[in-house]
Motif scaffolding. Structure first.
Motif, PDB file in Angstrom:
ATOM      1  N   ASP A  53       0.830  -1.196   0.000  1.00 13.42           N
ATOM      2  CA  ASP A  53       0.000   0.000   0.000  1.00 13.42           C
ATOM      3  C   ASP A  53       0.864   1.245   0.000  1.00 13.42           C
ATOM      4  O   ASP A  53       2.080   1.159   0.001  1.00 13.42           O
ATOM      5  CB  ASP A  53      -0.918  -0.023   1.230  1.00 13.42           C
ATOM      6  CG  ASP A  53      -1.947  -1.137   1.156  1.00 13.42           C
ATOM      7  OD1 ASP A  53      -2.735  -1.139   0.202  1.00 13.42           O
ATOM      8  OD2 ASP A  53      -1.930  -2.020   2.033  1.00 13.42           O
ATOM      9  N   HIS A  54       0.203   2.385   0.043  1.00 15.35           N
ATOM     10  CA  HIS A  54       0.909   3.659  -0.001  1.00 15.35           C
ATOM     11  C   HIS A  54       1.257   4.176   1.395  1.00 15.35           C
ATOM     12  O   HIS A  54       1.916   5.195   1.527  1.00 15.35           O
ATOM     13  CB  HIS A  54       0.032   4.678  -0.718  1.00 15.35           C
ATOM     14  CG  HIS A  54      -1.327   4.825  -0.078  1.00 15.35           C
ATOM     15  ND1 HIS A  54      -2.308   3.874  -0.188  1.00 15.35           N
ATOM     16  CD2 HIS A  54      -1.850   5.779   0.703  1.00 15.35           C
ATOM     17  CE1 HIS A  54      -3.387   4.247   0.475  1.00 15.35           C
ATOM     18  NE2 HIS A  54      -3.128   5.392   1.031  1.00 15.35           N
ATOM     19  N   PHE A  55       0.843   3.478   2.435  1.00 19.59           N
ATOM     20  CA  PHE A  55       0.925   4.041   3.783  1.00 19.59           C
ATOM     21  C   PHE A  55       2.351   4.392   4.197  1.00 19.59           C
ATOM     22  O   PHE A  55       2.614   5.470   4.743  1.00 19.59           O
ATOM     23  CB  PHE A  55       0.297   3.077   4.794  1.00 19.59           C
ATOM     24  CG  PHE A  55      -1.104   2.658   4.446  1.00 19.59           C
ATOM     25  CD1 PHE A  55      -2.080   3.604   4.173  1.00 19.59           C
ATOM     26  CD2 PHE A  55      -1.457   1.314   4.376  1.00 19.59           C
ATOM     27  CE1 PHE A  55      -3.386   3.224   3.847  1.00 19.59           C
ATOM     28  CE2 PHE A  55      -2.749   0.926   4.049  1.00 19.59           C
ATOM     29  CZ  PHE A  55      -3.717   1.874   3.783  1.00 19.59           C
ATOM     30  N   ALA A  85       5.007   4.902   2.256  1.00 19.03           N
ATOM     31  CA  ALA A  85       5.542   5.969   1.407  1.00 19.03           C
ATOM     32  C   ALA A  85       5.001   7.328   1.837  1.00 19.03           C
ATOM     33  O   ALA A  85       5.740   8.318   1.870  1.00 19.03           O
ATOM     34  CB  ALA A  85       5.179   5.699  -0.059  1.00 19.03           C
ATOM     35  N   VAL A  86       3.728   7.371   2.183  1.00 20.49           N
ATOM     36  CA  VAL A  86       3.132   8.634   2.607  1.00 20.49           C
ATOM     37  C   VAL A  86       3.807   9.132   3.889  1.00 20.49           C
ATOM     38  O   VAL A  86       4.141  10.318   4.006  1.00 20.49           O
ATOM     39  CB  VAL A  86       1.611   8.457   2.802  1.00 20.49           C
ATOM     40  CG1 VAL A  86       1.023   9.634   3.577  1.00 20.49           C
ATOM     41  CG2 VAL A  86       0.927   8.302   1.449  1.00 20.49           C
ATOM     42  N   LYS A  94       6.822   8.564   4.820  1.00 21.76           N
ATOM     43  CA  LYS A  94       8.154   9.056   4.452  1.00 21.76           C
ATOM     44  C   LYS A  94       8.065  10.432   3.788  1.00 21.76           C
ATOM     45  O   LYS A  94       8.890  11.309   4.052  1.00 21.76           O
ATOM     46  CB  LYS A  94       8.851   8.055   3.537  1.00 21.76           C
ATOM     47  CG  LYS A  94       9.218   6.765   4.262  1.00 21.76           C
ATOM     48  CD  LYS A  94       9.939   5.785   3.351  1.00 21.76           C
ATOM     49  CE  LYS A  94      10.244   4.494   4.115  1.00 21.76           C
ATOM     50  NZ  LYS A  94      10.820   3.459   3.235  1.00 21.76           N
ATOM     51  N   GLY A  95       7.077  10.598   2.913  1.00 17.02           N
ATOM     52  CA  GLY A  95       6.899  11.899   2.268  1.00 17.02           C
ATOM     53  C   GLY A  95       6.628  12.986   3.302  1.00 17.02           C
ATOM     54  O   GLY A  95       7.212  14.077   3.247  1.00 17.02           O
ATOM     55  N   VAL A  96       5.762  12.692   4.266  1.00 19.71           N
ATOM     56  CA  VAL A  96       5.448  13.668   5.329  1.00 19.71           C
ATOM     57  C   VAL A  96       6.707  14.009   6.126  1.00 19.71           C
ATOM     58  O   VAL A  96       6.994  15.184   6.388  1.00 19.71           O
ATOM     59  CB  VAL A  96       4.338  13.108   6.249  1.00 19.71           C
ATOM     60  CG1 VAL A  96       4.197  13.960   7.512  1.00 19.71           C
ATOM     61  CG2 VAL A  96       3.011  13.028   5.496  1.00 19.71           C
ATOM     62  N   ARG A 137       0.315   8.842   9.343  1.00 20.64           N
ATOM     63  CA  ARG A 137       0.519  10.028   8.501  1.00 20.64           C
ATOM     64  C   ARG A 137       0.266  11.330   9.259  1.00 20.64           C
ATOM     65  O   ARG A 137       1.012  12.296   9.116  1.00 20.64           O
ATOM     66  CB  ARG A 137      -0.432   9.951   7.300  1.00 20.64           C
ATOM     67  CG  ARG A 137      -0.436  11.205   6.418  1.00 20.64           C
ATOM     68  CD  ARG A 137      -1.590  11.160   5.394  1.00 20.64           C
ATOM     69  NE  ARG A 137      -2.881  11.168   6.090  1.00 20.64           N
ATOM     70  CZ  ARG A 137      -4.047  10.925   5.501  1.00 20.64           C
ATOM     71  NH1 ARG A 137      -4.099  10.647   4.212  1.00 20.64           N
ATOM     72  NH2 ARG A 137      -5.173  10.950   6.200  1.00 20.64           N
ATOM     73  N   HIS A 188       2.512  14.043  -1.011  1.00 23.71           N
ATOM     74  CA  HIS A 188       3.100  14.169   0.323  1.00 23.71           C
ATOM     75  C   HIS A 188       4.599  14.421   0.271  1.00 23.71           C
ATOM     76  O   HIS A 188       5.213  14.678   1.305  1.00 23.71           O
ATOM     77  CB  HIS A 188       2.796  12.913   1.145  1.00 23.71           C
ATOM     78  CG  HIS A 188       1.341  12.761   1.423  1.00 23.71           C
ATOM     79  ND1 HIS A 188       0.693  13.491   2.384  1.00 23.71           N
ATOM     80  CD2 HIS A 188       0.383  12.007   0.835  1.00 23.71           C
ATOM     81  CE1 HIS A 188      -0.592  13.181   2.396  1.00 23.71           C
ATOM     82  NE2 HIS A 188      -0.808  12.279   1.473  1.00 23.71           N
ATOM     83  N   PHE A 189       5.200  14.319  -0.914  1.00 25.47           N
ATOM     84  CA  PHE A 189       6.639  14.545  -1.033  1.00 25.47           C
ATOM     85  C   PHE A 189       6.912  16.013  -1.360  1.00 25.47           C
ATOM     86  O   PHE A 189       6.039  16.719  -1.853  1.00 25.47           O
ATOM     87  CB  PHE A 189       7.230  13.624  -2.104  1.00 25.47           C
ATOM     88  CG  PHE A 189       7.372  12.212  -1.603  1.00 25.47           C
ATOM     89  CD1 PHE A 189       8.558  11.778  -1.036  1.00 25.47           C
ATOM     90  CD2 PHE A 189       6.294  11.340  -1.639  1.00 25.47           C
ATOM     91  CE1 PHE A 189       8.677  10.492  -0.524  1.00 25.47           C
ATOM     92  CE2 PHE A 189       6.401  10.050  -1.129  1.00 25.47           C
ATOM     93  CZ  PHE A 189       7.595   9.624  -0.574  1.00 25.47           C
TER      94      PHE A 189
END
Lengths: 258, 258, 258
Positions: free
Chosen positions: A12-14, A16-17, A19-21, A126, C56-57
């Motif tokens: 899923d994207h969880f 990655a999100v 990490k982006g935050v 997130r 989010h990046f």
């Protein structure tokens, strides 16, 4: 440095999100994945894997650990300081090992100005945990993020219970990738297993063999082995003890010393 | 820069612990995961995946590769220098491709002052290989870490064997995620397959079709395809050749040229 | 910063090779994995996971997204600039969400001097997409990498279709790790579900329950939940809605408002 441990998986994207935050708030922070493959909702396995990992990282590391079946309920978000490391995640027992140090400082993360705006009820990773970790990494002091509490949750399953003079009830903490059952019997506390007869009840099996390494475990036999993680493991040579016994994390074990 | 390749999976703490050990000794080192999903104990697949990856990294990269069924036995820990790259891991064939370069310098890692204290018999990744890699990354010279040897293990399975004038026995090196069977027949050595009839025996199947791309492989037919990895692959359009044939890494193949 | 999203998995060398190629061209570039576990060939799930992650990046991030069943055919390699982010991958619908912004600039990557020499027909991730991303990260301008086009592919499945005044046909965009079915019904567009009766046809099931969080979903009942991702999800408490219903990504859904 921030480490991440979750049961989110990588499908899923969880992750990655999160990490982006983190990288949007604190762009240069190195992020290390401990694991995202904790079995869904298995707080006990999350607690074990975190305990096995965090001491190997440099002091000052921020460990975010999220196995959180109660997300959206009243369980509190926590920040823990102990032994020079910081821990962020839900108050549900995932920090049971880290909290064994009674000098640990525990805070209830209740300062929402360090969260993303309008936090959802389903994704605190997130909305709360990632931004708080990033603000910590950027130099915000713990005291600004929440107020001290004394009653953080600890799971009793992390240590064996004495039943009688010679017998104990323990728990399977984790199944490793090779199917070894990691128990909560610490090697240091039960050194006697090396040279004293014992019976470990593992589901329907009575295990009475001790082997010092996997290579010394006779083919087809369940053995108790002093694992690399500080706890005894139940293993079977070149096969899966988990499949062989049907046990899972949280299953009870009974140890009787001769 | 350090790369990691293991069969540890991400469901356990093993990979995270190695990263923590590395970053404690050499804090700024970038760490890249090649894969931790080598099938358990499959040295041949580990050797293949390492060979496919390492040349794409910059010179000076340190590659730690651990598929190590013999951990705790007498097998030696190695350090190899070849083509400007460094390799660290057990002496069990995992470096078979890298050792094809006869100018490779091979050392037996026997200087335990560069290991963690009191190495376990089950987790040399943490206790020997990770700290040695980190010390190398910090500038310690290879000569201080171990003494030169000449007899490092190479697996014969990495190259086909000639049976007769027109036939060869080969091996499946790896099953990729899409179920393609990667063979050990190098495209460069067997360019003739493109325009000369052949039969490749793949389990119970006789494969006689050549396709230049996956898209050119007729539906439902097994094809031999010049893969992106330098070896021929056995594929079936939008399906799994591995499932279709039942073969696994290490399975034999027989190639007969017309 | 470069992010990677693929259906390559971590069991092969493909992801590691792309990272090696990037780090050889642009050594200091941070690389973040969004996911490599997109189900094989599932462009729709790749599009969804990318859409959930990229905003989010930080601005300036380069997102490489590769789910590419048509590799080796005539489909074009693309570079997209939108909202301060850059996207690189095949022209097959994987950028359907990002292309909803009509001010997006789209280029056909046709300048092969920025690729690896002699690109294969099976691994454009290594030969085209990774080197182009690395050159972008090193400061090469988009205009040098390809020429502007107007007809990049968008999948119609990303938005629901109105069937009649009160009914819509939608699609399952993604199954998350916990078995929740992520639909393409945006919460913002269908806020009415919160307080107006509805029927969502999910395979053989008629779902008429709305729950504001997973914790509020009664045991054993399928519920519609406003997920953290901006779309409604079909969930079942502590169980897998995907297994319960048999649906997969791409399955149709029908929503009827009372």
């Amino acid at each position: 440095m921030i480490t991440l441990l979750t049961d989110f998986g990588f499908a899923d994207h969880f992750v990655a999100v999160m990490k982006g935050v983190i990288l949007t708030i604190a762009p240069q922070t190195p992020i290390i994945d401990i694991t995202h493959e904790v079995p869904a909702f298995s707080i006990l396995e999350g607690a074990f894997l975190l305990e096995q990992s965090w001491r190997h990282f440099p002091k000052g590391t921020i460990h975010v650990a999220i196995v959180d079946p109660g997300v959206g309920s009243e369980r509190r978000p926590l920040l823990i300081e102990t032994a020079g490391h910081l821990f962020i995640g839900p108050d549900n027992g995932i920090f049971s090992f880290a909290l064994a140090d009674t000098s640990a400082k525990v805070r209830h993360l209740n300062q929402s100005n360090y969260w993303l705006p309008n936090p959802s009820s389903t994704f605190h990773g997130r909305d709360i945990f990632a931004p708080v970790a990033a603000h910590l990494a950027s130099g915000i002091k713990p005291a600004r993020l929440g107020s001290l509490i004394k009653d953080a949750m600890r799971s009793p399953a992390i240590t064996p219970t004495r039943l009688s003079r010679r017998s104990y009830v323990g728990t399977v903490l984790h199944l490793d990738r090779f199917g070894n059952l990691i128990t909560n019997f610490p090697i240091a506390q039960f050194e006697t297993l090396r040279n004293r007869p014992f019976t470990l009840t593992v589901g329907l099996n009575q295990v009475e063999l001790y082997a010092s390494t996997y290579a010394n475990c006779p083919p087809g036999e369940l053995c108790v082995i002093p694992g690399s993680c500080g706890f005894y493991e139940v293993s079977i040579a070149n096969d899966s003890a988990a499949r062989h016994t049907g046990l899972i994390a949280g299953s009870p074990l009974e140890l009787t010393l001769a």
